[in-house]
Design a protein around this motif. Structure first.
Motif, PDB file in Angstrom:
ATOM      1  N   CYS A 161       0.819  -1.229   0.000  1.00 14.27           N
ATOM      2  CA  CYS A 161       0.000   0.000   0.000  1.00 14.27           C
ATOM      3  C   CYS A 161       0.846   1.270   0.000  1.00 14.27           C
ATOM      4  O   CYS A 161       0.301   2.370   0.172  1.00 14.27           O
ATOM      5  CB  CYS A 161      -0.976   0.051   1.178  1.00 14.27           C
ATOM      6  SG  CYS A 161      -1.936  -1.459   1.412  1.00 14.27           S
ATOM      7  N   HIS A 210      -2.910   5.216   0.226  1.00 14.19           N
ATOM      8  CA  HIS A 210      -3.779   4.158  -0.283  1.00 14.19           C
ATOM      9  C   HIS A 210      -4.054   3.129   0.812  1.00 14.19           C
ATOM     10  O   HIS A 210      -3.236   2.920   1.711  1.00 14.19           O
ATOM     11  CB  HIS A 210      -3.134   3.469  -1.494  1.00 14.19           C
ATOM     12  CG  HIS A 210      -3.181   4.303  -2.739  1.00 14.19           C
ATOM     13  ND1 HIS A 210      -4.358   4.633  -3.372  1.00 14.19           N
ATOM     14  CD2 HIS A 210      -2.184   4.873  -3.477  1.00 14.19           C
ATOM     15  CE1 HIS A 210      -4.090   5.365  -4.445  1.00 14.19           C
ATOM     16  NE2 HIS A 210      -2.791   5.530  -4.529  1.00 14.19           N
ATOM     17  N   GLU A 211      -5.201   2.488   0.708  1.00 10.50           N
ATOM     18  CA  GLU A 211      -5.615   1.508   1.716  1.00 10.50           C
ATOM     19  C   GLU A 211      -5.624   0.084   1.179  1.00 10.50           C
ATOM     20  O   GLU A 211      -6.129  -0.815   1.846  1.00 10.50           O
ATOM     21  CB  GLU A 211      -7.010   1.878   2.242  1.00 10.50           C
ATOM     22  CG  GLU A 211      -7.055   3.237   2.928  1.00 10.50           C
ATOM     23  CD  GLU A 211      -8.455   3.652   3.317  1.00 10.50           C
ATOM     24  OE1 GLU A 211      -9.396   2.895   2.988  1.00 10.50           O
ATOM     25  OE2 GLU A 211      -8.607   4.716   3.938  1.00 10.50           O
ATOM     26  N   ASN A 212      -5.099  -0.093  -0.020  1.00  7.28           N
ATOM     27  CA  ASN A 212      -5.014  -1.431  -0.601  1.00  7.28           C
ATOM     28  C   ASN A 212      -3.810  -1.448  -1.547  1.00  7.28           C
ATOM     29  O   ASN A 212      -3.105  -0.455  -1.691  1.00  7.28           O
ATOM     30  CB  ASN A 212      -6.310  -1.776  -1.343  1.00  7.28           C
ATOM     31  CG  ASN A 212      -6.585  -3.269  -1.360  1.00  7.28           C
ATOM     32  OD1 ASN A 212      -5.662  -4.082  -1.410  1.00  7.28           O
ATOM     33  ND2 ASN A 212      -7.856  -3.646  -1.323  1.00  7.28           N
ATOM     34  N   SER A 239      -4.759   2.320  -7.352  1.00  4.55           N
ATOM     35  CA  SER A 239      -4.781   1.297  -6.315  1.00  4.55           C
ATOM     36  C   SER A 239      -6.048   0.454  -6.390  1.00  4.55           C
ATOM     37  O   SER A 239      -7.056   0.855  -6.978  1.00  4.55           O
ATOM     38  CB  SER A 239      -4.678   1.959  -4.936  1.00  4.55           C
ATOM     39  OG  SER A 239      -4.934   1.046  -3.895  1.00  4.55           O
ATOM     40  N   ASP A 241      -7.858   0.082  -3.954  1.00  3.59           N
ATOM     41  CA  ASP A 241      -8.835   0.687  -3.043  1.00  3.59           C
ATOM     42  C   ASP A 241      -9.826   1.580  -3.793  1.00  3.59           C
ATOM     43  O   ASP A 241     -10.541   2.367  -3.171  1.00  3.59           O
ATOM     44  CB  ASP A 241      -8.130   1.467  -1.932  1.00  3.59           C
ATOM     45  CG  ASP A 241      -7.337   2.666  -2.469  1.00  3.59           C
ATOM     46  OD1 ASP A 241      -7.409   2.944  -3.679  1.00  3.59           O
ATOM     47  OD2 ASP A 241      -6.641   3.315  -1.668  1.00  3.59           O
ATOM     48  N   LYS A 242      -9.857   1.467  -5.123  1.00  2.69           N
ATOM     49  CA  LYS A 242     -10.795   2.175  -6.009  1.00  2.69           C
ATOM     50  C   LYS A 242     -10.491   3.670  -6.122  1.00  2.69           C
ATOM     51  O   LYS A 242     -11.363   4.458  -6.460  1.00  2.69           O
ATOM     52  CB  LYS A 242     -12.243   1.999  -5.545  1.00  2.69           C
ATOM     53  CG  LYS A 242     -12.692   0.564  -5.371  1.00  2.69           C
ATOM     54  CD  LYS A 242     -14.129   0.527  -4.903  1.00  2.69           C
ATOM     55  CE  LYS A 242     -14.553  -0.882  -4.532  1.00  2.69           C
ATOM     56  NZ  LYS A 242     -15.936  -0.928  -4.026  1.00  2.69           N
ATOM     57  N   GLY A 271     -11.178  -2.073  -7.980  1.00  2.00           N
ATOM     58  CA  GLY A 271     -10.162  -1.037  -8.042  1.00  2.00           C
ATOM     59  C   GLY A 271      -9.523  -0.896  -9.408  1.00  2.00           C
ATOM     60  O   GLY A 271      -9.991  -1.437 -10.411  1.00  2.00           O
TER      61      GLY A 271
END
Length: 353
Positions: A161, A210-212, A239, A241-242, A271
């Motif tokens: 991430c 980012h979270e993913n 990412s 995370d969309k 994403g």
């Protein structure tokens, strides 16, 4: 002028496309040169022009699922593989070529599933592994170089991430070290034998937002100004995370910060896989897991405000059913690509219908 394109695919080969005509790209003016050698699907490719008097040589690097990175050279109309870099049981996810600051010495960055960036320098006609940059904690999905003045920057992204920015610059003769309590960044130093020049690589910044998994990171393209090429300090990342984020350093502190975030909210999507700036940086495009393209445009009045735009889209496999809505304004379709798409008229402000 942009007249050549290199592509790689699941057919285990690369194709060098050359456009030698005027007008639009069509079959009459496009010549293709197949480059065969990989034994598995090609997953990444990059190329740079290398001045080889009196010709302009094309240097190509490609990574495939056969755990190798191949280096190709194109002289005139002949292209061939000149070197194979072995990675054992590992896989390289992305490759990027550039030149060391103030020289014509090629440098190759390879990011792979060992969470490390492998740097190769071409010396005496061969790419030699020079440095390994650790730091990421999961597979590296993207690497890209950018030249800014006398410094070379590398952006990398991974499934941890995070995005990392590295700086490469020439290093003057070392001065005697003085004992002080100041905090200094760790330098990775190497010397190029062909030019007897020493370079230092330092970690410039780590971007967390980012979270993913971060699948792609790209610099805004350089542009010509006052007879020289200018490289904007601006990065775009995509990412799972969309979201797609634009990063820039703060003008006062120099700290890299998130400037713009666009993307999707909700929905059964996975994403974004990749993203790109337009040449002038006023638009960004990204593509998602289910084959959809997304386009955003910058509003001139407020540079931090971006609006979604209409973009080319469609099923990438057979359409199984289609139906009008009861009011006759929309069409909904389903396909074997496992997507449902809603189509509507594009009404512009200057048009009544």
């Amino acid at each position: 002028s942009e007249t050549e394109l290199v592509s790689g695919g699941s057919d285990k080969q690369l194709i060098l496309w050359e456009w030698n005509g005027s007008g639009t790209w069509n079959n009459q003016h496009v010549k293709s040169i197949p480059l065969k050698g990989h034994t598995e699907a090609v997953c990444a490719v990059d190329a740079v022009y290398q001045l080889d008097e009196p010709d302009l040589n094309l240097l190509i690097a490609s990574a495939a699922s056969d755990s190798t990175v191949r280096i190709w050279s194109r002289h005139g109309s002949e292209a061939k593989c000149i070197e194979i870099l072995q990675f054992g049981n590992g896989f390289v996810m992305d490759v990027c070529l550039s030149f060391l600051p103030g020289s014509d010495v090629p440098i190759l960055a390879c990011g792979g599933d060992d969470c490390k960036i492998h740097l190769f320098i071409q010396q005496k006609g061969q790419f030699q592994k020079t440095l390994i940059l650790p730091g990421h904690e999961d597979w590296i999905r993207g690497v890209e170089w950018a030249v800014c003045g006398q410094e070379l920057f590398l952006a990398s992204c991974a499934q941890d991430c995070l995005i990392r920015i590295w700086k490469v610059c020439t290093k003057s003769k070392q001065l005697p070290e003085t004992e002080d309590d100041s905090i200094r960044l760790k330098e990775n130093v190497f010397t190029v034998q062909d030019t007897d020049t020493t370079y230092a690589i330092t970690l410039e910044s780590v971007l967390a937002g980012h979270e993913n998994w971060v699948y792609a990171v790209h610099w805004q393209p350089s542009f010509s100004k006052d007879g020289s090429m200018q490289q904007p300090m601006r990065i775009l990342s995509a990412s799972m995370d969309k979201t797609v984020i634009i990063w820039e350093p703060d003008k006062e502190s120099g700290v890299w910060l998130e400037q713009v975030r666009v993307g999707e909210v909700g929905g059964n999507t996975l994403g974004f896989f990749d993203c790109q700036f337009s040449p002038d940086g006023s638009m960004i495009v990204a593509h998602a897991f289910h084959g959809a393209l997304h386009l955003w445009k910058q509003i001139a009045v407020n540079k931090k405000e971006w609006t979604p735009e209409v973009v080319i889209s469609g099923h990438f496999n057979s359409v199984e059913d289609v139906k009008w809505d009861p009011e006759g304004e929309f069409i909904i379709s389903v396909g074997s690509d496992q997507t449902t798409r809603l189509f509507a008229p594009w009404k512009r402000k200057q048009e009544a219908e």
